[in-house]
Design a protein around this motif. Sequence first.
Motif, PDB file in Angstrom:
ATOM      1  N   ASP A  72     -54.486  18.420 -48.476  1.00  0.00           N
ATOM      2  CA  ASP A  72     -54.748  16.853 -48.124  1.00  0.00           C
ATOM      3  C   ASP A  72     -53.739  16.167 -49.007  1.00  0.00           C
ATOM      4  O   ASP A  72     -52.997  16.797 -49.970  1.00  0.00           O
ATOM      5  N   SER A  74     -54.295  14.386 -51.760  1.00  0.00           N
ATOM      6  CA  SER A  74     -54.653  14.245 -53.138  1.00  0.00           C
ATOM      7  C   SER A  74     -55.509  15.573 -53.359  1.00  0.00           C
ATOM      8  O   SER A  74     -56.215  16.215 -52.616  1.00  0.00           O
ATOM      9  N   ARG A  76     -58.734  16.125 -55.056  1.00  0.00           N
ATOM     10  CA  ARG A  76     -59.845  15.198 -55.577  1.00  0.00           C
ATOM     11  C   ARG A  76     -60.493  15.868 -56.650  1.00  0.00           C
ATOM     12  O   ARG A  76     -61.088  15.389 -57.696  1.00  0.00           O
ATOM     13  N   GLU A  77     -60.722  17.131 -56.667  1.00  0.00           N
ATOM     14  CA  GLU A  77     -61.367  18.061 -57.489  1.00  0.00           C
ATOM     15  C   GLU A  77     -60.461  18.598 -58.682  1.00  0.00           C
ATOM     16  O   GLU A  77     -60.537  20.033 -58.956  1.00  0.00           O
ATOM     17  N   TRP A  78     -59.382  17.994 -59.129  1.00  0.00           N
ATOM     18  CA  TRP A  78     -58.581  18.486 -60.053  1.00  0.00           C
ATOM     19  C   TRP A  78     -58.768  18.785 -61.224  1.00  0.00           C
ATOM     20  O   TRP A  78     -58.296  19.925 -61.701  1.00  0.00           O
ATOM     21  N   GLU A 212     -51.597   6.193 -58.596  1.00  0.00           N
ATOM     22  CA  GLU A 212     -52.589   6.278 -57.663  1.00  0.00           C
ATOM     23  C   GLU A 212     -53.217   4.917 -56.875  1.00  0.00           C
ATOM     24  O   GLU A 212     -53.193   4.715 -55.711  1.00  0.00           O
ATOM     25  N   LEU A 217     -54.305   6.579 -53.550  1.00  0.00           N
ATOM     26  CA  LEU A 217     -54.740   7.760 -53.592  1.00  0.00           C
ATOM     27  C   LEU A 217     -55.944   8.034 -54.357  1.00  0.00           C
ATOM     28  O   LEU A 217     -56.358   7.225 -55.267  1.00  0.00           O
ATOM     29  N   ASP A 218     -56.856   8.992 -54.028  1.00  0.00           N
ATOM     30  CA  ASP A 218     -58.088   9.169 -54.697  1.00  0.00           C
ATOM     31  C   ASP A 218     -57.942  10.021 -55.771  1.00  0.00           C
ATOM     32  O   ASP A 218     -59.004  10.390 -56.724  1.00  0.00           O
ATOM     33  N   GLY A 219     -56.729  10.785 -56.030  1.00  0.00           N
ATOM     34  CA  GLY A 219     -56.361  11.551 -57.063  1.00  0.00           C
ATOM     35  C   GLY A 219     -55.221  12.078 -57.148  1.00  0.00           C
ATOM     36  O   GLY A 219     -54.168  11.569 -56.559  1.00  0.00           O
ATOM     37  N   THR A 221     -51.546  14.254 -56.749  1.00  0.00           N
ATOM     38  CA  THR A 221     -51.124  14.994 -55.582  1.00  0.00           C
ATOM     39  C   THR A 221     -50.879  16.407 -55.752  1.00  0.00           C
ATOM     40  O   THR A 221     -50.854  17.282 -54.923  1.00  0.00           O
TER      41      THR A 221
END
Length: 413
Positions: A72, A74, A76-78, A212, A217-219, A221
């Motif tokens: 996706d 971003s 999210r669970e980076w 972001e 963005l939510d997180g 890339t």
Amino acid sequence: MFRPLEFFIGLRYTRAKRRNHFISFISLVSILGIAVGVTALITVISVMNGFDKELKDRILGMVAHATVEGVDESVREWPEALRRAEANPHVLGAAPYVEREAMLQGERVSGAIVRGVLPDYEPKVSEIDRKMVEGSVDDLKPGSFHIILGRELAMKLGVGVGDFTTVITPEVSTSPVGVQPRFKRFKVSGIFEVGMQEYDGALAVVAMQDAETLYHLDGPTGIRLRLDDMFRAYSVARDLSGQLGQAYRVSDWMQGHSNFFKAIAMEKKVMFLILSLIVAVAAFNLVSTLVMLVTDKQADIAILRTLGQTPRSIMGVFMVQGVLVGTLGIVLGVGFGVLLSLNLSALVHWIERTFHVTFLSADVYYISELPSDLQWSDVGWITLTAFLFCIFATLYPAWRAARIQPAAALRHE
């Protein structure tokens, strides 16, 4: 009494004072020719190794060895992906990032790549903190909307530290007055210089949270990785791809820059072949030297044959002499080549100061010094190649000496 006999006689012929001084002169020319060829080959290959190493250091100082990206927009669970990546024994550091294209406007306008980073993590995967000309990476505080530009990019925009630049994104926002592009005003807090046009002229660095916010963005890339061995990037990337699952894709630095380094490696091989011809020409001077020596020593050969020495033994005598002459030239060439390669930068600086010349102007070239990286494996291959040339050069004269008939040779004495 003397064993091996061929080596003893060949060594004696090499050390003896010859009646024909022209043959001695040709032998000296052969030795010097081989020495010059080997010296040139070692020096040029060392310089090419130096440029290769310098370019790798500069490119990989800004490019991650491997990159983990989300399918996706971003990741999210980076933090979990970061933890798994750092668990790999070959990963030295990992850092999240945001990377998008944008248009920057100062006094002038220029396109650029905007990279959002975390100042605490970024030094683990890049050397941007050591490439700063003005300012510091630590100035990129979340919410401060500070930006760090490459030197060439800052010159294109006509801005400096303390000035402001507007970052305009390709995305648009809908408002009551219509569709408008997203933009944000950033303050220039630093300038870096890597020495590569790709980064100095097209990279802008901001805080990851600010990137972001700018791109909605939510997180991050992706996550950038630095490895203990950059040539393990493909295998490490493949392992991480299997561990992280289909929600992520992993790439390595070779995918983006492999053609560049392959071109350098091919150029090095071509230069090795071309300069080997110099060594070959010098080595084949031994042919004329040994042919004249065989002609001069016909009576000696006839006497040795009469005493029972075999044609193979006669052939060995002149092969020994040719190899000894060639080996002397190779030893001199390796000595001078290694000495020159290790002190090349200092020698170039001395020439520039003494004669007031500049070989690599900093205004024109990104690499303004002549780098040299001596690798002993290259010295070994060059020595082996030159030695084989010398052996091949002795075959015909030695074979010709072995075919001399004693009666025919003594008839003219």
